[in-house]
Design a protein around this motif. Structure first.
Motif, PDB file in Angstrom:
ATOM      1  N   UNK A  61     -32.282  10.380  18.362  1.00 28.54           N
ATOM      2  CA  UNK A  61     -31.251   9.876  17.701  1.00 28.54           C
ATOM      3  C   UNK A  61     -31.954   8.484  17.248  1.00 28.54           C
ATOM      4  N   UNK A  62     -33.294   7.968  17.429  1.00 27.72           N
ATOM      5  CA  UNK A  62     -34.110   6.976  17.474  1.00 27.72           C
ATOM      6  C   UNK A  62     -34.567   7.472  16.231  1.00 27.72           C
TER       7      UNK A  62
ATOM      8  N   UNK B 199     -33.795  18.378  16.843  1.00 27.62           N
ATOM      9  CA  UNK B 199     -33.471  17.774  15.783  1.00 27.62           C
ATOM     10  C   UNK B 199     -33.325  18.750  15.074  1.00 27.62           C
ATOM     11  N   UNK B 200     -33.081  20.074  14.509  1.00 35.15           N
ATOM     12  CA  UNK B 200     -32.823  20.940  13.919  1.00 35.15           C
ATOM     13  C   UNK B 200     -31.753  21.025  14.492  1.00 35.15           C
ATOM     14  N   UNK B 201     -31.027  21.375  15.324  1.00 30.59           N
ATOM     15  CA  UNK B 201     -29.493  21.801  15.005  1.00 30.59           C
ATOM     16  C   UNK B 201     -28.518  20.298  14.731  1.00 30.59           C
ATOM     17  N   UNK B 202     -29.672  19.042  15.406  1.00 29.93           N
ATOM     18  CA  UNK B 202     -28.118  18.482  15.036  1.00 29.93           C
ATOM     19  C   UNK B 202     -29.107  17.466  13.686  1.00 29.93           C
ATOM     20  N   UNK B 203     -29.706  17.616  13.156  1.00 26.51           N
ATOM     21  CA  UNK B 203     -30.474  16.830  11.758  1.00 26.51           C
ATOM     22  C   UNK B 203     -30.344  15.745  11.711  1.00 26.51           C
ATOM     23  N   UNK B 204     -30.004  15.268  12.142  1.00 29.81           N
ATOM     24  CA  UNK B 204     -29.739  13.044  12.173  1.00 29.81           C
ATOM     25  C   UNK B 204     -30.987  12.421  11.442  1.00 29.81           C
ATOM     26  N   UNK B 205     -32.386  13.481  10.949  1.00 32.41           N
ATOM     27  CA  UNK B 205     -33.393  12.978  10.204  1.00 32.41           C
ATOM     28  C   UNK B 205     -32.812  13.895   8.599  1.00 32.41           C
ATOM     29  N   UNK B 206     -32.436  12.607   8.088  1.00 37.22           N
ATOM     30  CA  UNK B 206     -32.201  13.024   6.672  1.00 37.22           C
ATOM     31  C   UNK B 206     -34.101  13.827   6.158  1.00 37.22           C
TER      32      UNK B 206
ATOM     33  N   UNK C  74     -25.069  20.239  25.564  1.00 34.78           N
ATOM     34  CA  UNK C  74     -24.631  21.360  24.535  1.00 34.78           C
ATOM     35  C   UNK C  74     -23.130  20.229  23.888  1.00 34.78           C
ATOM     36  N   UNK C  75     -22.282  20.233  24.807  1.00 34.74           N
ATOM     37  CA  UNK C  75     -21.338  18.390  24.274  1.00 34.74           C
ATOM     38  C   UNK C  75     -21.789  17.639  23.273  1.00 34.74           C
ATOM     39  N   UNK C  76     -22.922  17.138  23.956  1.00 38.45           N
ATOM     40  CA  UNK C  76     -23.502  16.263  23.284  1.00 38.45           C
ATOM     41  C   UNK C  76     -24.228  16.541  21.844  1.00 38.45           C
ATOM     42  N   UNK C  77     -25.022  17.196  21.375  1.00 36.82           N
ATOM     43  CA  UNK C  77     -25.465  17.816  21.113  1.00 36.82           C
ATOM     44  C   UNK C  77     -23.994  17.921  19.950  1.00 36.82           C
ATOM     45  N   UNK C  78     -23.866  18.791  20.416  1.00 33.04           N
ATOM     46  CA  UNK C  78     -22.319  19.343  19.067  1.00 33.04           C
ATOM     47  C   UNK C  78     -21.604  17.907  18.582  1.00 33.04           C
ATOM     48  N   UNK C  79     -21.724  17.023  19.124  1.00 31.54           N
ATOM     49  CA  UNK C  79     -20.977  15.598  18.927  1.00 31.54           C
ATOM     50  C   UNK C  79     -21.628  15.155  17.636  1.00 31.54           C
ATOM     51  N   UNK C  80     -22.900  15.145  17.735  1.00 32.07           N
ATOM     52  CA  UNK C  80     -24.563  14.433  17.433  1.00 32.07           C
ATOM     53  C   UNK C  80     -24.671  15.441  16.213  1.00 32.07           C
ATOM     54  N   UNK C  81     -24.354  17.083  16.027  1.00 32.39           N
ATOM     55  CA  UNK C  81     -24.164  17.990  14.432  1.00 32.39           C
ATOM     56  C   UNK C  81     -23.117  17.500  14.084  1.00 32.39           C
ATOM     57  N   UNK C  82     -21.983  17.088  14.551  1.00 32.76           N
ATOM     58  CA  UNK C  82     -20.990  16.679  13.412  1.00 32.76           C
ATOM     59  C   UNK C  82     -21.214  15.205  12.776  1.00 32.76           C
ATOM     60  N   UNK C  83     -21.461  14.373  14.316  1.00 33.25           N
ATOM     61  CA  UNK C  83     -21.680  12.903  13.122  1.00 33.25           C
ATOM     62  C   UNK C  83     -22.478  13.760  12.018  1.00 33.25           C
ATOM     63  N   UNK C  84     -24.637  13.840  12.460  1.00 33.98           N
ATOM     64  CA  UNK C  84     -24.967  13.869  10.651  1.00 33.98           C
ATOM     65  C   UNK C  84     -24.101  14.639  10.314  1.00 33.98           C
ATOM     66  N   UNK C  85     -23.733  16.075  10.314  1.00 36.10           N
ATOM     67  CA  UNK C  85     -22.549  16.447   9.049  1.00 36.10           C
ATOM     68  C   UNK C  85     -21.844  15.395   8.226  1.00 36.10           C
TER      69      UNK C  85
END
Length: 276
Positions: free
Chosen positions: A100-101, A180-187, A246-257
């Protein structure tokens, strides 16, 4: 080891840094210093950088530092339950905060244009494209856990300084890669489609839960002298804390999407306005 077993293979006593982990301590220190230097560079360039990203990266560094702290390392070496807490911190929660940084975005923004383009070219090289495939990240992360806890590797790690270092480095690095790969926060043009990343996350959650159950039912890892109730408690800790991560990572995934979808909509609107 705490429950009827004492190991002298690694470690230097409570309160003292573990010499075998010196390269990892240095790497964490360098990571924090480099991020701080890049923030200073942004300030010199007169560019804004969201405070939230800086705070999340700092949180990630603090979690890693705590997970590797001498007292926790000594306790984790003696008690599988404490080790599992370390694993969750180093391999799941700290990587989430570090991702997230957005360190890659900060680095690319801080480099001169020519250097940023060269780095982007390196990121497109075949080895990195292979490494950032969701299935590869899943194998390195969850597969590493299966290897550590269902084989004699964990017991061997307790007796070997270099295995101790390698195992903890892998826990952190594989966790960061997977997040990094799953969340995909960095463009990134290397980002896999959303469906691939969601499928990888669901598979990872299922495999993680299965590992916790195998550890509980089969009393893994074996050969450590840990009491059955200690192993069962460690397995429960992996199971439930893993669900939270895993729940937090799911939140990151949908947020980045959602953010990516908003960027695409804004881009389409600008193109339409330019055409008019």
């Amino acid at each position: 080891m705490g429950a009827g077993h004492t190991s002298h293979g690694v470690g230097s006593g409570p309160g003292l840094p573990d010499p075998s982990l010196a390269p990892l301590y240095l790497l964490v220190f360098i990571g924090g210093v480099v991020y701080a230097a890049l923030l200073w560079r942004q300030r010199q360039l007169g560019r804004e950088w969201p405070l939230g990203r800086s705070l999340m990266f700092a949180l990630g560094i603090l979690l890693v530092a705590y997970g590797l702290s001498p007292a926790l390392m000594a306790a984790g070496h003696a008690d599988l339950r404490v080790h599992m807490t370390q694993h969750m911190l180093l391999g799941m929660f700290a990587p989430l905060a570090l991702v997230l940084g957005q360190p890659l975005t900060l680095l690319l923004r801080s480099l001169p244009v020519s250097a940023a383009r060269r780095l982007t070219g390196l990121l497109h090289a075949a080895p990195l494209r292979w490494l950032m495939h969701p299935l590869v990240a899943l194998t390195l992360n969850v597969g590493g856990m299966y290897l550590l806890y269902l084989t004699p590797l964990y017991a061997a790690m307790l007796e070997s300084g270099w295995l101790h270092l390698l195992a903890h480095f892998h826990i952190i690095a594989a966790g960061f890669l997977y997040s990094s790969v799953v969340a995909g926060v960095d463009p990134s043009p290397l980002r896999a489609p959303f469906a691939w990343r969601l499928g990888t996350l669901l598979a990872g959650a299922a495999l993680h839960a299965v590992l916790g159950k195998l550890m509980f039912a089969g009393l893994y890892p074996r050969g450590t002298g840990q009491a059955p109730e200690v192993i069962e408690a460690a397995a429960r800790r992996m199971y439930y804390w893993g669900d939270l991560a895993e729940a937090l990572l799911a939140c990151m995934l949908f947020w980045s999407w959602l953010k990516a979808r908003d960027r695409e909509r804004i881009k389409a609107q600008r193109q339409a306005a330019a055409a008019l």
